[in-house]
Design a protein around this motif. Structure first.
Motif, PDB file in Angstrom:
ATOM      1  N   PHE A 216       4.296  -4.930   3.341  1.00 17.96           N
ATOM      2  CA  PHE A 216       2.967  -5.376   3.776  1.00 17.96           C
ATOM      3  C   PHE A 216       3.202  -6.056   5.110  1.00 17.96           C
ATOM      4  CE2 PHE A 216      -0.271  -8.606   4.216  1.00 17.96           C
ATOM      5  CZ  PHE A 216      -1.431  -8.029   3.736  1.00 17.96           C
ATOM      6  N   ASP A 217       2.669  -5.446   6.195  1.00 20.58           N
ATOM      7  CA  ASP A 217       3.113  -5.887   7.526  1.00 20.58           C
ATOM      8  C   ASP A 217       1.982  -6.267   8.483  1.00 20.58           C
ATOM      9  OD1 ASP A 217       4.813  -6.349   9.737  1.00 20.58           O
ATOM     10  OD2 ASP A 217       4.327  -4.345  10.481  1.00 20.58           O
ATOM     11  N   PRO A 218       1.743  -7.568   8.686  1.00 26.80           N
ATOM     12  CA  PRO A 218       0.763  -7.988   9.690  1.00 26.80           C
ATOM     13  C   PRO A 218       1.374  -8.191  11.077  1.00 26.80           C
ATOM     14  CG  PRO A 218       1.038  -9.663   7.932  1.00 26.80           C
ATOM     15  CD  PRO A 218       2.180  -8.701   7.843  1.00 26.80           C
ATOM     16  N   VAL A 219       2.663  -7.886  11.253  1.00 26.45           N
ATOM     17  CA  VAL A 219       3.369  -8.247  12.496  1.00 26.45           C
ATOM     18  C   VAL A 219       3.540  -7.078  13.461  1.00 26.45           C
ATOM     19  CG1 VAL A 219       5.539  -9.161  13.431  1.00 26.45           C
ATOM     20  CG2 VAL A 219       4.634 -10.091  11.307  1.00 26.45           C
ATOM     21  N   GLY A 220       3.864  -5.893  12.910  1.00 24.84           N
ATOM     22  CA  GLY A 220       4.273  -4.766  13.758  1.00 24.84           C
ATOM     23  C   GLY A 220       5.751  -4.495  13.539  1.00 24.84           C
ATOM     24  N   LEU A 221       6.192  -4.625  12.282  1.00 24.47           N
ATOM     25  CA  LEU A 221       7.600  -4.412  11.933  1.00 24.47           C
ATOM     26  C   LEU A 221       7.757  -3.235  10.983  1.00 24.47           C
ATOM     27  CD1 LEU A 221       8.796  -8.114  11.437  1.00 24.47           C
ATOM     28  CD2 LEU A 221       9.449  -6.537  13.255  1.00 24.47           C
ATOM     29  N   VAL A 222       6.824  -2.293  11.043  1.00 20.46           N
ATOM     30  CA  VAL A 222       6.879  -1.169  10.092  1.00 20.46           C
ATOM     31  C   VAL A 222       8.127  -0.324  10.347  1.00 20.46           C
ATOM     32  CG1 VAL A 222       5.774   0.988   9.407  1.00 20.46           C
ATOM     33  CG2 VAL A 222       4.417  -1.086   9.597  1.00 20.46           C
ATOM     34  N   GLN A 223       8.359   0.029  11.604  1.00 20.45           N
ATOM     35  CA  GLN A 223       9.501   0.911  11.866  1.00 20.45           C
ATOM     36  C   GLN A 223      10.810   0.247  11.456  1.00 20.45           C
ATOM     37  OE1 GLN A 223       9.852   2.691  15.766  1.00 20.45           O
ATOM     38  NE2 GLN A 223      11.907   3.453  15.306  1.00 20.45           N
ATOM     39  N   ALA A 230      12.261   1.825   0.073  1.00 20.71           N
ATOM     40  CA  ALA A 230      12.830   2.735  -0.936  1.00 20.71           C
ATOM     41  C   ALA A 230      12.251   4.152  -0.788  1.00 20.71           C
ATOM     42  CB  ALA A 230      12.508   2.194  -2.327  1.00 20.71           C
ATOM     43  N   TRP A 231      12.865   5.091  -1.450  1.00 17.43           N
ATOM     44  CA  TRP A 231      12.331   6.455  -1.618  1.00 17.43           C
ATOM     45  C   TRP A 231      10.903   6.340  -2.174  1.00 17.43           C
ATOM     46  CZ3 TRP A 231      12.966  11.411  -0.514  1.00 17.43           C
ATOM     47  CH2 TRP A 231      12.412  12.383  -1.358  1.00 17.43           C
ATOM     48  N   ARG A 232       9.968   7.055  -1.638  1.00 15.75           N
ATOM     49  CA  ARG A 232       8.539   6.989  -1.987  1.00 15.75           C
ATOM     50  C   ARG A 232       7.924   5.624  -1.665  1.00 15.75           C
ATOM     51  NH1 ARG A 232       5.802  10.695  -5.126  1.00 15.75           N
ATOM     52  NH2 ARG A 232       7.057  12.406  -5.928  1.00 15.75           N
ATOM     53  N   GLY A 233       8.531   4.899  -0.755  1.00 18.85           N
ATOM     54  CA  GLY A 233       8.004   3.585  -0.384  1.00 18.85           C
ATOM     55  C   GLY A 233       6.677   3.701   0.356  1.00 18.85           C
ATOM     56  N   ARG A 234       5.892   2.610   0.306  1.00 13.23           N
ATOM     57  CA  ARG A 234       4.610   2.588   1.023  1.00 13.23           C
ATOM     58  C   ARG A 234       4.622   1.434   2.024  1.00 13.23           C
ATOM     59  NH1 ARG A 234       5.174   2.258  -4.331  1.00 13.23           N
ATOM     60  NH2 ARG A 234       3.225   1.300  -4.999  1.00 13.23           N
ATOM     61  N   ALA A 235       4.235   1.719   3.250  1.00 13.08           N
ATOM     62  CA  ALA A 235       4.150   0.674   4.268  1.00 13.08           C
ATOM     63  C   ALA A 235       2.683   0.483   4.621  1.00 13.08           C
ATOM     64  CB  ALA A 235       4.938   1.088   5.508  1.00 13.08           C
ATOM     65  N   VAL A 236       2.203  -0.768   4.533  1.00 13.20           N
ATOM     66  CA  VAL A 236       0.799  -1.048   4.832  1.00 13.20           C
ATOM     67  C   VAL A 236       0.720  -1.677   6.226  1.00 13.20           C
ATOM     68  CG1 VAL A 236      -1.338  -2.075   4.011  1.00 13.20           C
ATOM     69  CG2 VAL A 236       0.487  -1.558   2.376  1.00 13.20           C
ATOM     70  N   VAL A 237       0.038  -0.965   7.134  1.00 13.23           N
ATOM     71  CA  VAL A 237      -0.142  -1.462   8.503  1.00 13.23           C
ATOM     72  C   VAL A 237      -1.343  -2.401   8.498  1.00 13.23           C
ATOM     73  CG1 VAL A 237      -0.593  -0.820  10.910  1.00 13.23           C
ATOM     74  CG2 VAL A 237       0.752   0.709   9.430  1.00 13.23           C
ATOM     75  N   VAL A 238      -1.094  -3.705   8.682  1.00 10.17           N
ATOM     76  CA  VAL A 238      -2.158  -4.705   8.585  1.00 10.17           C
ATOM     77  C   VAL A 238      -2.499  -5.295   9.951  1.00 10.17           C
ATOM     78  CG1 VAL A 238      -2.826  -6.895   7.483  1.00 10.17           C
ATOM     79  CG2 VAL A 238      -1.402  -5.274   6.242  1.00 10.17           C
ATOM     80  N   GLY A 239      -1.518  -5.442  10.794  1.00 10.58           N
ATOM     81  CA  GLY A 239      -1.813  -6.046  12.098  1.00 10.58           C
ATOM     82  C   GLY A 239      -0.614  -5.987  13.025  1.00 10.58           C
ATOM     83  N   PHE A 240      -0.825  -6.548  14.212  1.00 13.34           N
ATOM     84  CA  PHE A 240       0.189  -6.466  15.259  1.00 13.34           C
ATOM     85  C   PHE A 240       0.380  -7.851  15.887  1.00 13.34           C
ATOM     86  CE2 PHE A 240      -2.341  -2.576  14.958  1.00 13.34           C
ATOM     87  CZ  PHE A 240      -1.376  -1.691  14.524  1.00 13.34           C
ATOM     88  N   ALA A 241       0.678  -8.829  15.031  1.00 11.84           N
ATOM     89  CA  ALA A 241       0.784 -10.209  15.521  1.00 11.84           C
ATOM     90  C   ALA A 241       1.833 -10.339  16.624  1.00 11.84           C
ATOM     91  CB  ALA A 241       1.112 -11.149  14.363  1.00 11.84           C
ATOM     92  N   ALA A 242       2.840  -9.472  16.610  1.00  4.82           N
ATOM     93  CA  ALA A 242       3.883  -9.556  17.647  1.00  4.82           C
ATOM     94  C   ALA A 242       3.397  -9.038  18.987  1.00  4.82           C
ATOM     95  CB  ALA A 242       5.129  -8.808  17.209  1.00  4.82           C
ATOM     96  N   GLY A 243       2.231  -8.398  19.009  1.00  3.14           N
ATOM     97  CA  GLY A 243       1.615  -8.066  20.288  1.00  3.14           C
ATOM     98  C   GLY A 243       1.678  -6.617  20.707  1.00  3.14           C
TER      99      GLY A 243
END
Ligand code: NAP
Length: 336
Positions: A216-223, A230-243
């Motif tokens: 769960f990522d409000p920062v911009g750390l998805v990559q 994990a395998w079949r993991g889910r990444a939730v793009v919430v925001g880009f606090a890092a800019g």
């Protein structure tokens, strides 16, 4: 009345509190609110400078999230569940003032168990975290959840909610102090400092090499989180606090059967209105039962010291929701 009124676009440090702002006049479907507390958002800092997507015509009063009471002189639109004096929270333009107007469908009853300070920061933050985990990531009990900016407004709500939903929660933040906050107020199980290089290895170690099921990522750390997803993991793009907005390499998404999902809570009003009530019903039950507890930053600001609160937010010094108290009295919950 008092209001933090933006007369010309400028950094908030250049704006002074006004004492002669006219009381706003509700239009059809709107109610007048006596504001008791407002909650700060990073977009306030952008809005005073004209850099936010919502650009009210000048002059405008800053502030969106609030808790307060329906004013005695408020019109009551047909079908309103509220009457003058009711404790409410919600969002509208102009929360940093003695009074504001809000659309009826942007106002909810403040649970008796919560203070105005706690209620002020609920409206944008908590449904974002809930829907990110439940609606978008389809979180299940027992799953590993990594929350970035875990002491921030959205982050600490996500940590609490992931725990309530039966997750094993790893809080990630940029300092030891913030990690301690995520543990103390969020109940995180494990802590990882993402200011350190190769922090993903800590996540892999904690999860015995498997990685987390959800980021769960409000920062911009998805990559960078892909390394410990994990395998079949889910990444939730919430925001880009890092800019900066990430451009994600699709080969990495393919290699581990990853799903990347976005979450734009504010857009549910246009696209999925029926979901809003479902999310709020669940959240209000969690607040009333005490299973979820809003977290407010240790220093509570006043209208006079609001710029200091905005400074603290701008410089990444805060945790939880930063609150400005507008009426000094009556800050205890209706029911203790
Ligand atoms: N998608 C939606 O519907 C939705 C709804 C609400 C909010 N949001 C977004 O979610 C993000 C977080 O909101 P929030 O209310 O939780 O904010 P917040 O309370 O200010 O927390 C943001 C945290 O991000 C971390 N961060 C990392 N790099 C940063 C940088 N360069 N500058 C500033 N902070 C940095 C900081 O924690 P560390 O010091 O621990 O790194 C900071 O405390 C925002 O981008 C907001 O726009 C999205």
């Amino acid at each position: 009345m008092r209001g933090f009124q933006v007369k010309e676009l400028a950094h908030h440090s250049k704006i002074e509190l006004s004492y002669d702002v006219p009381e706003p006049e509700p239009k059809d479907g709107e109610i007048l609110i006596d504001v008791y507390s407002g909650a700060l958002n990073f977009f306030d800092i952008l809005q005073t400078q004209g850099k936010y997507q919502i650009k009210p015509p000048l002059p405008f009063v800053l502030g969106t999230e609030f808790a307060g009471r329906v004013a005695q002189n408020s019109p009551i639109p047909p079908g309103s569940p509220f009457k003058p004096g009711d404790r409410v929270f919600g969002a509208g333009q102009g929360a940093y003032a003695d009074k504001m107007v809000a659309k009826l469908d942007s106002v909810l009853p403040l649970p008796d168990e919560l203070t105005y300070e706690q209620g002020a920061g609920l409206y944008v933050t908590w449904p974002t975290s809930y829907e990110g985990l439940v609606g978008r990531a389809q979180m299940k009990p027992g799953e590993w959840v990594l929350v970035t900016a875990a002491a921030g407004g959205v982050g600490i709500a996500a940590v609490q909610l992931a725990k309530v939903l039966g997750g094993k929660v790893i809080a990630a933040a940029g300092s030891q102090e913030k990690l301690e906050i995520a543990k103390r107020y969020g109940g995180a199980d494990y802590l990882v400092d993402y200011s350190k290089p190769e922090w993903q290895k800590d996540v892999l170690r904690i999860t015995n090499g498997s990685g987390v099921d959800i980021v769960f990522d409000p920062v911009g750390l998805v990559q960078s989180s892909f390394k410990c997803l994990a395998w079949r993991g889910r990444a939730v793009v919430v925001g880009f606090a890092a800019g900066s907005i990430e451009k994600l390499p699709s080969n990495l998404i393919l290699l581990k059967n990853i799903s990347v999902v976005g979450l734009h809570w504010g857009a549910y009003r246009n696209h999925e209105k029926e979901r809003i009530d479902v999310v709020w019903k669940a959240l209000l039950e969690l607040f009333s039962s005490g299973k979820a507890k809003p977290v407010t930053y240790s220093e509570i600001f006043s209208l006079e010291s609001l710029t200091q609160g905005l400074d603290a937010l701008e410089h990444r010094k805060t945790y939880g929701k930063v609150v400005v108290n507008i009426k000094k009295n009556d800050t205890v919950p209706a029911k203790l």
